[in-house]
Design a protein around this motif. Structure first.
Motif, short mmCIF file in Angstrom:
data_model
loop_
_atom_site.label_atom_id
_atom_site.label_comp_id
_atom_site.label_asym_id
_atom_site.label_seq_id
_atom_site.Cartn_x
_atom_site.Cartn_y
_atom_site.Cartn_z
N VAL A 162 0.87 -1.27 0.12
CA VAL A 162 -0.01 -0.05 0.02
C VAL A 162 0.94 1.12 0.02
N ALA A 163 2.06 1.37 0.70
CA ALA A 163 2.88 2.33 0.91
C ALA A 163 3.50 2.56 -0.42
N ALA A 164 3.72 1.47 -1.20
CA ALA A 164 4.64 1.63 -2.42
C ALA A 164 3.46 2.15 -3.25
N ILE A 165 2.35 1.46 -3.42
CA ILE A 165 1.39 2.12 -4.30
C ILE A 165 1.13 3.59 -4.24
N ALA A 166 0.97 4.22 -3.18
CA ALA A 166 0.53 5.31 -2.61
C ALA A 166 1.75 6.37 -2.98
N ALA A 167 2.94 5.56 -3.19
CA ALA A 167 4.08 6.53 -3.73
C ALA A 167 4.25 7.05 -5.16
N LEU A 168 3.20 6.30 -6.08
CA LEU A 168 3.18 6.60 -7.42
C LEU A 168 3.06 8.00 -7.87
N PRO A 169 2.13 8.75 -7.11
CA PRO A 169 1.97 10.20 -7.62
C PRO A 169 2.85 11.06 -7.18
N ALA A 170 3.56 10.93 -6.11
CA ALA A 170 4.73 11.50 -5.59
C ALA A 170 5.87 11.38 -6.38
N TRP A 171 6.19 10.25 -6.68
CA TRP A 171 7.11 9.52 -7.63
C TRP A 171 7.06 10.49 -9.01
N THR A 172 5.90 10.52 -9.43
CA THR A 172 5.96 11.13 -10.91
C THR A 172 6.26 12.55 -10.69
N ILE A 173 5.92 13.23 -9.74
CA ILE A 173 6.15 15.02 -9.72
C ILE A 173 7.29 15.21 -8.98
N GLN A 174 8.22 14.16 -8.64
CA GLN A 174 9.42 14.43 -7.94
C GLN A 174 10.55 15.54 -8.30
N SER A 175 10.42 15.66 -9.74
CA SER A 175 11.37 16.84 -10.44
C SER A 175 10.51 17.87 -11.07
N LEU A 176 9.34 18.13 -10.48
CA LEU A 176 8.14 18.99 -11.24
C LEU A 176 8.68 20.53 -11.00
N PHE A 177 9.36 20.82 -9.67
CA PHE A 177 9.86 22.07 -9.61
C PHE A 177 11.35 22.34 -9.62
N GLU A 178 11.72 23.40 -9.78
CA GLU A 178 13.28 23.55 -9.98
C GLU A 178 13.92 23.39 -8.62
#
Length: 231
Positions: A162-178
């Motif tokens: 569950v913790a790994a699945i929930a991390a997918l959104p955060a993983w996709t935006i980890q380089s969104l900001f400068e």
């Protein structure tokens, strides 16, 4: 460790009464609850190790992300104070023996693993040493209680998934900001919200858990305890 320390008196009473099932149920339930905090932390920092190093220690420490990730593997291992549980079943010598075995393992593997893996090597030695020590303590508990299941594998594994699945959104935006600071902050908030939703939907967390956390944060639990004690 604090959770286990608070639980030890109850475990001792259960063991002295010969109620092995209650002992196991209480012990495993505490481990599962602790895993709902430790495993999300484990997954989050596994993903955000590099920005974490840069934000808190500067860019020159980015290389420390690798041993940091290895040391993070200690979190899933430390879901309880195993030594305290061993003492609860009336054993003390195995605690010292397990600590000694862990120390010997660490010393024996430290330099060879450093030669093989660089800075990650000593971290790997520490994790393996903990595995040895915890394994010996679990064997002691298994022998004393004469039970086959001494670790709540399936519930803990469910929480990890569950913790790994929930991390997918955060993983996709980890380089969104400068900047790393914003990436880390937005990633943490996104992951927290995602984890709460997925954990509630899968039954890893309950509504009562969230109410308890809210009352703990607001101090309502302490006020209720005082009111109960006064009455």
């Amino acid at each position: 460790y604090s959770v286990t320390t608070a639980l030890v008196p109850t475990l001792v009473k259960a063991h002295q009464a010969g109620d092995t099932q209650r002992f196991i149920d209480l012990w495993h339930a505490s481990m599962v609850k602790v895993s709902t905090i430790m495993l999300p932390v484990f997954v989050f920092f596994m993903i955000f190790a590099e920005p974490t190093m840069r934000v808190f220690f500067s860019a020159s420490y980015e290389g420390a992300a690798t041993p940091f990730r290895v040391y993070l593997c200690l979190l899933p291992l430390r879901l309880c104070g195993y030594g305290a549980v061993v003492r609860a079943v009336g054993e003390t010598k195995p605690v010292l023996m397990a600590a000694a075995a862990g120390l010997v393992t660490n010393v024996a593997l430290n330099y060879p693993l450093y030669l093989a893996f660089g800075l990650a090597g000593p971290a790997m030695a520490s994790v393996l040493a903990q595995c040895v020590a915890i394994g010996l303590l679990l064997l002691c508990i298994k022998r004393r209680l004469q039970v086959s299941q001494i670790f709540p594998v399936l519930p803990v594994l469910k929480t990890l998934v569950v913790a790994a699945i929930a991390a997918l959104p955060a993983w996709t935006i980890q380089s969104l900001f400068e900047t790393d600071g914003w990436n880390l902050l937005v990633g943490a908030v996104t992951y927290l919200l995602s984890y709460l939703v997925v954990a509630l939907l899968t039954g890893v967390l309950s509504r009562e858990d969230l109410i308890y956390v809210r009352e703990l944060v607001t101090g309502r639990i302490m006020r209720n305890a005082k009111d109960g004690g006064g009455s």
